[in-house]
Design a protein around this motif. Structure first.
Motif, PDB file in Angstrom:
ATOM      1  N   MET A   1       0.858  -1.169   0.000  1.00 53.77           N
ATOM      2  CA  MET A   1       0.000   0.000   0.000  1.00 53.77           C
ATOM      3  C   MET A   1       0.904   1.231   0.000  1.00 53.77           C
ATOM      4  N   GLU A   2       0.664   2.157  -0.925  1.00 55.79           N
ATOM      5  CA  GLU A   2       1.547   3.302  -1.087  1.00 55.79           C
ATOM      6  C   GLU A   2       1.292   4.416  -0.076  1.00 55.79           C
ATOM      7  N   THR A   3       0.077   4.545   0.406  1.00 57.39           N
ATOM      8  CA  THR A   3      -0.274   5.604   1.351  1.00 57.39           C
ATOM      9  C   THR A   3      -0.626   4.970   2.688  1.00 57.39           C
ATOM     10  N   ASN A   4       0.019   5.440   3.760  1.00 56.42           N
ATOM     11  CA  ASN A   4      -0.272   4.839   5.065  1.00 56.42           C
ATOM     12  C   ASN A   4      -0.967   5.805   6.015  1.00 56.42           C
ATOM     13  N   GLN A   5      -1.362   6.987   5.484  1.00 53.85           N
ATOM     14  CA  GLN A   5      -2.087   7.957   6.305  1.00 53.85           C
ATOM     15  C   GLN A   5      -3.084   8.719   5.448  1.00 53.85           C
ATOM     16  N   PHE A   6      -4.171   9.132   6.076  1.00 51.80           N
ATOM     17  CA  PHE A   6      -4.970  10.208   5.522  1.00 51.80           C
ATOM     18  C   PHE A   6      -5.284  11.159   6.650  1.00 51.80           C
ATOM     19  N   TYR A   7      -5.929  12.265   6.307  1.00 55.18           N
ATOM     20  CA  TYR A   7      -6.136  13.336   7.274  1.00 55.18           C
ATOM     21  C   TYR A   7      -7.614  13.667   7.372  1.00 55.18           C
ATOM     22  N   ILE A   8      -8.039  13.947   8.592  1.00 53.56           N
ATOM     23  CA  ILE A   8      -9.404  14.397   8.839  1.00 53.56           C
ATOM     24  C   ILE A   8      -9.307  15.839   9.316  1.00 53.56           C
ATOM     25  N   HIS A   9      -9.942  16.727   8.563  1.00 46.63           N
ATOM     26  CA  HIS A   9      -9.957  18.144   8.903  1.00 46.63           C
ATOM     27  C   HIS A   9     -11.310  18.453   9.533  1.00 46.63           C
ATOM     28  N   VAL A  10     -11.279  18.959  10.776  1.00 43.47           N
ATOM     29  CA  VAL A  10     -12.517  19.217  11.505  1.00 43.47           C
ATOM     30  C   VAL A  10     -12.307  20.367  12.492  1.00 43.47           C
ATOM     31  N   ASN A  11     -13.222  21.307  12.493  1.00 43.29           N
ATOM     32  CA  ASN A  11     -13.213  22.416  13.453  1.00 43.29           C
ATOM     33  C   ASN A  11     -11.855  23.100  13.573  1.00 43.29           C
ATOM     34  N   GLY A  12     -11.181  23.312  12.427  1.00 40.71           N
ATOM     35  CA  GLY A  12      -9.901  23.997  12.426  1.00 40.71           C
ATOM     36  C   GLY A  12      -8.711  23.145  12.829  1.00 40.71           C
ATOM     37  N   HIS A  13      -8.915  21.853  13.002  1.00 42.88           N
ATOM     38  CA  HIS A  13      -7.849  20.921  13.377  1.00 42.88           C
ATOM     39  C   HIS A  13      -7.617  19.916  12.252  1.00 42.88           C
ATOM     40  N   THR A  14      -6.398  19.429  12.172  1.00 40.13           N
ATOM     41  CA  THR A  14      -6.062  18.357  11.246  1.00 40.13           C
ATOM     42  C   THR A  14      -5.650  17.141  12.060  1.00 40.13           C
ATOM     43  N   LEU A  15      -6.403  16.052  11.904  1.00 42.81           N
ATOM     44  CA  LEU A  15      -6.137  14.805  12.622  1.00 42.81           C
ATOM     45  C   LEU A  15      -5.460  13.827  11.668  1.00 42.81           C
ATOM     46  N   THR A  16      -4.363  13.267  12.093  1.00 40.80           N
ATOM     47  CA  THR A  16      -3.639  12.296  11.278  1.00 40.80           C
ATOM     48  C   THR A  16      -4.125  10.899  11.620  1.00 40.80           C
ATOM     49  N   VAL A  17      -4.508  10.151  10.585  1.00 41.11           N
ATOM     50  CA  VAL A  17      -5.001   8.790  10.766  1.00 41.11           C
ATOM     51  C   VAL A  17      -3.986   7.824  10.172  1.00 41.11           C
ATOM     52  N   ASP A  18      -3.414   6.968  11.022  1.00 42.59           N
ATOM     53  CA  ASP A  18      -2.540   5.894  10.562  1.00 42.59           C
ATOM     54  C   ASP A  18      -3.424   4.756  10.084  1.00 42.59           C
ATOM     55  N   LEU A  19      -3.240   4.365   8.822  1.00 42.32           N
ATOM     56  CA  LEU A  19      -4.164   3.435   8.177  1.00 42.32           C
ATOM     57  C   LEU A  19      -3.775   1.977   8.339  1.00 42.32           C
ATOM     58  N   LYS A  20      -4.800   1.129   8.353  1.00 40.98           N
ATOM     59  CA  LYS A  20      -4.638  -0.315   8.317  1.00 40.98           C
ATOM     60  C   LYS A  20      -4.408  -0.736   6.865  1.00 40.98           C
ATOM     61  N   GLU A  21      -4.033  -1.972   6.663  1.00 37.41           N
ATOM     62  CA  GLU A  21      -3.883  -2.496   5.305  1.00 37.41           C
ATOM     63  C   GLU A  21      -5.032  -3.451   5.035  1.00 37.41           C
ATOM     64  N   ASN A  22      -5.995  -2.999   4.207  1.00 37.94           N
ATOM     65  CA  ASN A  22      -7.074  -3.867   3.755  1.00 37.94           C
ATOM     66  C   ASN A  22      -7.703  -3.257   2.497  1.00 37.94           C
ATOM     67  N   SER A  23      -8.565  -3.996   1.849  1.00 35.93           N
ATOM     68  CA  SER A  23      -9.151  -3.531   0.591  1.00 35.93           C
ATOM     69  C   SER A  23     -10.074  -2.337   0.797  1.00 35.93           C
ATOM     70  N   SER A  24     -10.651  -2.189   1.973  1.00 37.96           N
ATOM     71  CA  SER A  24     -11.501  -1.036   2.277  1.00 37.96           C
ATOM     72  C   SER A  24     -10.677   0.245   2.257  1.00 37.96           C
ATOM     73  N   VAL A  25      -9.546   0.220   2.937  1.00 42.01           N
ATOM     74  CA  VAL A  25      -8.660   1.380   2.984  1.00 42.01           C
ATOM     75  C   VAL A  25      -8.173   1.708   1.579  1.00 42.01           C
ATOM     76  N   GLN A  26      -7.762   0.699   0.824  1.00 42.61           N
ATOM     77  CA  GLN A  26      -7.252   0.961  -0.521  1.00 42.61           C
ATOM     78  C   GLN A  26      -8.316   1.593  -1.408  1.00 42.61           C
ATOM     79  N   ALA A  27      -9.565   1.150  -1.280  1.00 43.63           N
ATOM     80  CA  ALA A  27     -10.654   1.724  -2.079  1.00 43.63           C
ATOM     81  C   ALA A  27     -10.917   3.182  -1.685  1.00 43.63           C
TER      82      ALA A  27
END
Length: 123
Positions: A1-27
């Protein structure tokens, strides 16, 4: 998997999400390559925020007990951010790191909120 994080932007904050490896995440990553996903979210049962994704994604459900910071795919089309414990059949997407339960609850606030999920940390 090439990307291991995505970001959630909420109420002026950026939350870093460390991702699992599965087909749901890849989709979801593939969807995010076309652009950010903005999701109106609601409180539920005083332990989560949830909102409907623009389409259904593959499920990798397993019986789990969530913890604060877990980011979950529920029913294939709901993004859920947990700030407390719950047990059910869910698909793990990832985990928000470096936030305590109280910090996460404060950032998410009470009531409805709009989040933007992105591959970019800048917003």
């Amino acid at each position: 998997m090439e990307t291991n994080q995505f970001y959630i932007h909420v109420n002026g904050h950026t939350l870093t999400v460390d991702l699992k490896e599965n087909s749901s995440v890849q989709a979801i990553i593939n969807e995010l390559k076309s652009g950010d996903i903005t999701i109106p979210m609601k409180d539920y049962a005083n332990f989560e925020k949830f909102g409907k994704l623009p389409r259904s994604f593959p499920r990798n459900d397993e019986q789990i007990t969530t913890e604060s910071g877990d980011v979950i795919l529920s029913e294939g089309n709901l993004l859920v951010i947990y700030y407390d414990r719950n047990s059910w059949n869910f698909t793990r997407l990832g985990k928000i790191h470096n936030l305590s339960q109280s910090e996460l609850k404060k950032i998410l606030g009470s009531g409805n909120v709009t989040v933007t999920v992105s591959l970019n940390s800048d917003k």
